[in-house]
Enzyme design. Structure first.
Site, PDB file in Angstrom:
ATOM      1  N   HIS B 141       1.759 -16.001  -4.184  1.00 55.16           N
ATOM      2  CA  HIS B 141       2.267 -17.370  -4.300  1.00 55.16           C
ATOM      3  C   HIS B 141       1.438 -18.219  -3.341  1.00 55.16           C
ATOM      4  O   HIS B 141       0.930 -17.711  -2.337  1.00 55.16           O
ATOM      5  CB  HIS B 141       3.737 -17.324  -3.862  1.00 55.16           C
ATOM      6  N   ASP B 218       5.707 -10.718   1.967  1.00 60.23           N
ATOM      7  CA  ASP B 218       6.459 -11.850   1.435  1.00 60.23           C
ATOM      8  C   ASP B 218       7.574 -11.293   0.559  1.00 60.23           C
ATOM      9  O   ASP B 218       7.321 -10.858  -0.569  1.00 60.23           O
ATOM     10  CB  ASP B 218       5.504 -12.749   0.633  1.00 60.23           C
ATOM     11  N   GLN B 221      10.984 -12.813  -3.379  1.00 60.84           N
ATOM     12  CA  GLN B 221      11.482 -12.425  -4.703  1.00 60.84           C
ATOM     13  C   GLN B 221      12.080 -11.027  -4.717  1.00 60.84           C
ATOM     14  O   GLN B 221      12.542 -10.559  -5.750  1.00 60.84           O
ATOM     15  CB  GLN B 221      10.330 -12.469  -5.727  1.00 60.84           C
ATOM     16  N   LYS B 244      17.005 -18.341  -2.347  1.00 61.70           N
ATOM     17  CA  LYS B 244      16.815 -17.440  -3.485  1.00 61.70           C
ATOM     18  C   LYS B 244      17.843 -16.304  -3.446  1.00 61.70           C
ATOM     19  O   LYS B 244      18.010 -15.566  -4.412  1.00 61.70           O
ATOM     20  CB  LYS B 244      15.394 -16.860  -3.473  1.00 61.70           C
ATOM     21  N   CYS B 382       3.325 -21.998  -8.842  1.00 59.65           N
ATOM     22  CA  CYS B 382       2.705 -21.927  -7.511  1.00 59.65           C
ATOM     23  C   CYS B 382       1.893 -20.643  -7.372  1.00 59.65           C
ATOM     24  O   CYS B 382       1.875 -20.012  -6.313  1.00 59.65           O
ATOM     25  CB  CYS B 382       3.747 -21.976  -6.389  1.00 59.65           C
TER      26      CYS B 382
END
Lengths: 150, 424
Positions: B141, B218, B221, B244, B382
């Site tokens: 991303h 990261d 998600q 999220k 993104c």
């Protein structure tokens, strides 16, 4: 509630599937790139201005149905017009999409372009419809930087 | 009159150890899901962009402002004590949630983007010099690309990028080769937001550590869909966003190994991150406070705590099992539509279904689906490098959470039929 038929009218879909003036003009300095980073529409508009008139106009690129149809119909509409008429048309189209609903639409001057009236009900898509016009404007003014809808 | 409740049914699992996942009951906790869009029940399939919030999270934030709110850490009065206790309790909760070793390794930030920028600034600036390298992957991303580009530009370093296969998986051999003696950090996504690929993070961390290179993961998600254990992964940094994870916007978490965090310079200067201030010399506070300057998003943190309670009460393993089944069903159903091409065919996927439909631009797909009450995302997500890798400007992306249902997948398929009708 908005009707999809207001947005994806026959005429617009026709121009999406068979865009007019969808080609490059290599021998001109009047061109500009435009893109809508929101959804990935990318266009280049090419112009040849001869004795104050648009003698040829075309576009290249890829994008959503609205952006492609708008570019296609724009090139059809502007071919042969004087610079002053082109600029006036730009203002009219911009007003059609972003202006006050109570102001009467100049349908005579806009001609087929009034088909984009429906885009107003889909505010997220207005930038798709105006991209080609902003890019054309930039080509007219020989701007260096690519046009963005941001 | 049909309501959204009429369209859903619980998915039942036969075994005793995994009692029926009562999605209908869970949906009742999310007030926003009860509405209609364009006259049709809302079908929210944009969870990778952000998730909806259960009543319990909304109530926790409201309760804070009604009953306990005060600035934290400095007050001697009762309300300040209550707020501080609640805030620090969430820090411990998050430590347990991702199984960090100590609660001082949990830093509250604004979100994943800020977490990565913090590491780029506070770790990167000290460690990356001219000719040094940062390694990321093509899947990233923009938040896990641009901070490193800025760092490399400032320090005259070099950004290297591990390639991905046509299936959307990182090519591990290339990844390993790209870690050189100049590599100072590896940054990689746990789960790709554009394709849904789950990276073999533990394995990739091991590869990097063999060459003495620290790793930032990261987890934006991943955390809503999988149980994460940062000690098991052995990553050096892990970050995620509250919004999220069914929590509010404005709050996120950076986990870092204590030793690393202690060696890093502060990110933002201000109140709370100091031990003492004079104009001659300022002494910084110890971790985690060294990285928490100014009044934080107290309500955001409280909301995040409530979100974690909510998710723990259901159980992330149960959530993962339900979502795997749902995604499997969705992939099958959508792939069967003539003209559909699915991007992201890794062996392991989570939540995300990115696809193309013939010549129809994703933006047009999105508008037509919106008229059917279906919210998907259309664009580059993104992740422009991912789009470039597959030669597309944009994709349509449906992303699932545990409150989505098979019936909603069916409605998505029907919606795509509608798109074909408009364009043919």
């Amino acid at each position: 509630m908005s009707d999809l038929r207001d947005l994806y009218q026959e005429l617009i879909l026709d121009h999406t599937k068979k865009p007019r003036n969808f080609r490059r003009i290599e021998r001109t300095g009047s061109k500009a790139d435009g893109h809508n980073p929101l959804c990935g529409d990318k266009l280049t508009v090419f112009l040849i201005v001869d004795q104050g008139r648009v003698s040829d106009i075309s576009f290249d690129g890829s994008g959503c149905a609205i952006s492609m149809a708008s570019a296609s119909m724009m090139t059809e509409n502007l071919k042969g017009k004087s610079i002053a008429e082109v600029k006036a048309q730009f203002e009219r189209f911009h007003e059609l999409l972003t202006g006050n609903s109570s102001v009467p639409v100049d349908s005579e001057s806009l001609g087929k372009l009034v088909v984009f009236t429906g885009v107003k009900e889909f505010p997220v898509r207005v930038k798709c419809a105006t991209l080609a016009w902003h890019t054309m404007n930039a080509a007219l003014e020989h701007q260096e930087e690519p046009v963005s809808t941001e | 009159m049909k309501t959204s409740a009429d369209r859903v049914a619980p998915i039942k699992s036969p075994s005793k150890s995994n009692p029926a996942f009562d999605v209908l009951e869970f949906r009742k906790d999310f007030p926003i899901l009860q509405q209609k869009i364009c006259g049709k029940p809302l079908i929210y399939l944009d969870n990778a962009a952000s998730s909806q919030k259960p009543r319990q999270v909304i109530d926790a934030i409201t309760h804070l402002y009604y009953e306990d709110y005060s600035n934290i850490h400095r007050g001697v009065h009762t309300l300040s004590e209550r707020s501080t206790r609640a805030y620090e309790e969430v820090r411990r909760k998050i430590q347990q949630f991702i199984h960090a070793g100590e609660d001082r390794e949990i830093i509250f930030v604004r979100g994943t983007t800020e977490a990565i920028n913090l590491v780029a600034h506070s770790f990167g600036q000290r460690v990356v010099g001219e000719g040094d390298e940062i390694l990321i992957t093509t899947l990233e991303h923009h938040s896990n690309i641009v901070p490193w580009q800025l760092l490399c530009e400032a320090q005259k370093g070099c950004l290297r990028v591990a390639p991905i296969s046509d299936a959307g998986e990182v090519e591990l051999e290339s990844f390993e080769k790209l870690i050189t003696s100049r590599t100072k950090l590896v940054a990689l996504a746990h789960v790709s937001n554009a394709l849904g690929t789950i990276n073999p993070v533990a394995q990739m961390v091991e590869i990097a550590h063999r060459k003495n290179v620290p790793v930032l993961v990261d987890g934006a998600q991943a955390v809503p869909h999988r149980q994460v254990d940062v000690q098991k992964l052995d990553c050096d940094f892990y970050c995620f966003s509250g919004h999220k994870l069914f929590g509010p916007t404005g709050v996120g978490v950076l986990y870092g190994k204590a030793k690393l965090l202690e060696s890093m310079v502060p990110y933002q200067g201000g109140g709370d991150m100091i031990a003492s201030v004079t104009f001659e010399k300022t002494i910084y506070n110890k971790i985690p406070f060294k990285f928490e300057a100014g009044t934080p998003d107290i309500a955001g943190v409280i909301g995040l705590g409530a979100a974690i309670d909510y998710v723990n009460q259901i159980g992330l393993d149960r959530i993962a099992a339900y979502e795997d089944e749902l995604l499997g069903y969705a992939r099958q159903k959508i792939a069967a539509i003539p003209g559909v091409r699915i991007l992201g065919n890794a062996r392991e996927n989570a939540s995300v279904l990115s696809f193309l439909l013939d010549d129809v631009h994703p933006h047009d797909i999105g508008t037509i689906l919106d008229q059917e009450g279906i919210a998907i995302r259309a664009g580059h997500h993104c992740a422009q490098p991912v789009m470039d890798r597959f030669g597309v400007a944009a994709t349509a992306r449906a992303s699932f959470a545990f409150y989505n249902t098979k019936e909603e997948v069916d409605a998505l398929a029907d919606g795509l039929q509608k798109v074909m009708e408009v364009f043919n």
